[in-house]
Design an enzyme around this catalytic site. Structure first.
Site, short mmCIF file in Angstrom:
data_model
loop_
_atom_site.label_atom_id
_atom_site.label_comp_id
_atom_site.label_asym_id
_atom_site.label_seq_id
_atom_site.Cartn_x
_atom_site.Cartn_y
_atom_site.Cartn_z
CE LYS A 31 0.88 1.37 4.21
NZ LYS A 31 1.25 2.92 4.73
CG ASP A 34 -0.70 -0.41 8.36
OD1 ASP A 34 -1.75 0.40 8.66
OD2 ASP A 34 0.34 -0.01 8.07
P1 ATP Z 1 5.08 -1.22 9.83
O1 ATP Z 1 4.73 0.29 9.42
O2 ATP Z 1 4.21 -1.90 10.41
O3 ATP Z 1 6.41 -0.89 10.40
P2 ATP Z 1 6.38 -1.21 7.17
O4 ATP Z 1 5.54 -1.33 5.75
O5 ATP Z 1 7.27 -0.10 7.21
O6 ATP Z 1 5.54 -1.30 8.22
P3 ATP Z 1 7.22 -3.92 6.94
O7 ATP Z 1 7.87 -4.29 5.55
O8 ATP Z 1 6.00 -4.56 7.03
O9 ATP Z 1 7.46 -2.45 6.98
O10 ATP Z 1 8.47 -4.42 8.23
C1 ATP Z 1 8.17 -3.98 9.31
C2 ATP Z 1 9.11 -4.96 10.43
O11 ATP Z 1 8.17 -6.24 10.44
C3 ATP Z 1 10.46 -5.21 10.03
O12 ATP Z 1 11.14 -5.06 11.08
C4 ATP Z 1 10.26 -6.74 9.60
O13 ATP Z 1 11.44 -7.40 9.96
C5 ATP Z 1 9.14 -7.30 10.16
N1 ATP Z 1 8.33 -8.43 9.65
C6 ATP Z 1 7.88 -9.55 10.31
N2 ATP Z 1 7.24 -10.20 9.21
C7 ATP Z 1 7.56 -9.67 8.09
C8 ATP Z 1 7.06 -9.99 6.69
N3 ATP Z 1 6.44 -11.07 6.50
N4 ATP Z 1 7.41 -9.16 5.83
C9 ATP Z 1 8.00 -7.95 6.05
N5 ATP Z 1 8.42 -7.44 7.25
C10 ATP Z 1 8.15 -8.51 8.39
#
Ligand code: ATP
Length: 284
Positions: free
Chosen positions: A11, A137
């Site tokens: 997203k 989210d």
């Molecule tokens: P958020 O705002 O929830 O932090 P984001 O979009 O910035 O999300 P994500 O890619 O979801 O970032 O990663 C956030 C954290 O979640 C990272 O530290 C990652 O190691 C952990 N994580 C756990 N499972 C997953 C997954 N399946 N895919 C990506 N990251 C994951």
């Protein structure tokens, strides 16, 4: 059925406003979320026993119970007392910790996948309610499309689809912790807030230029203070014809909106951003 294959879409935020800090410690947000075509691919298959196994092509995500996909599977296994193990293969394309909800997208895909694999007959609304237990989210990632999100991000109102458009998405060579960005945000000194109502009106009118003009994210101030190269990337996108440009979520991913894929590809080809990953994606 022994195996399901799923797509987990990333997203972007078209707007992100933080209204106040709630007594429960969470931030009350108001944001317009948009699913995009950049996605992870998941394959979920049944295993003997009751093990939940995560296999991934990405060294950047946790392999075990810290993975959000694992947590989603565990939630379903416990809730429905599923007497089976599952292997979840995650082919990651969404950059990690970039503000693109990659983990939430994978969790949402697992909820949908297990619903299908075990014939649980749950509705999208049911899955969104389970998603809420995994992260703010996740309900949006279950729902997809375009939506206004309030509360912690889990109170969703669907919006009409935005007009088709292409995105140039830039992931700089560093990650950002959402928690840290929210902690550093000083709500009383936010200088520029989105006019969410105006962006919704532009979406309702199918006015891509209006949507692009209204892009605004209050977390930019916080992330830009630590990473001053990010506003420069936004300017580069605009100088190459983007109708508008914004950081998604807490960053650091930044995108520009282009009317056509051709425009987006031309802009992307002319960028020189050492160390950055560049994606062409689409919305609408
Ligand atoms: P958020 O705002 O929830 O932090 P984001 O979009 O910035 O999300 P994500 O890619 O979801 O970032 O990663 C956030 C954290 O979640 C990272 O530290 C990652 O190691 C952990 N994580 C756990 N499972 C997953 C997954 N399946 N895919 C990506 N990251 C994951």
């Amino acid at each position: 059925m022994h195996k399901v294959e799923l797509e987990a879409k990333a997203k972007v935020n078209l707007t992100l406003d933080v209204l106040y800090k709630r007594p429960d410690g969470y931030h009350q947000v108001e944001m317009i979320m948009q699913a995009i075509s950049l996605k992870d691919h998941l394959v979920i298959s049944l295993l003997p026993g009751r093990e939940i196994k995560i296999v991934s092509n990405s060294p950047a995500i946790p392999g075990g119970e810290e993975n959000l996909a694992f947590k989603a599977a565990k939630l379903m296994v416990d809730e429905f007392d599923l007497d089976a193990g599952v292997e979840i293969k995650i082919f990651k394309e969404i950059p990690v910790a970039a503000g693109l909800a990659g983990g939430s997208a994978d969790a949402a895909a697992v909820l949908k996948g297990l619903n299908e694999l075990f014939g649980l007959g749950l509705t999208t609304k049911d899955l969104m309610r389970f998603g809420e237990k995994l992260g703010a989210d996740v309900p949006f990632c279950v729902m997809g499309g375009t939506a206004l999100a309030r509360g912690k991000g889990e109170e969703l109102t669907p919006l009409p689809a935005v007009p088709p458009a292409s995105l140039v998405l830039i992931k700089p060579p560093f990650s950002v912790s959402s928690r840290e960005v929210y902690n550093r945000l000083n709500i009383n000194s936010i200088r520029k807030r989105p006019v969410t109502r105006a962006v919704i009106e532009s979406i309702e009118k199918g006015d891509l230029e209006g949507i692009s003009r209204g892009l605004c994210n209050v977390l930019e101030e916080v992330t830009f203070a630590k990473h001053p190269e990010l506003p420069g990337i936004k300017e580069m996108l605009k100088a190459r014809g983007a109708l508008g440009s914004l950081m998604s979520g807490s960053g650091p991913a930044v995108y520009g909106i282009f009317e056509t894929r051709h425009d987006a590809e031309k802009a992307a080809a002319s960028l020189s951003l050492p160390g950055c990953e560049i994606f062409i994606s689409c919305m609408g």
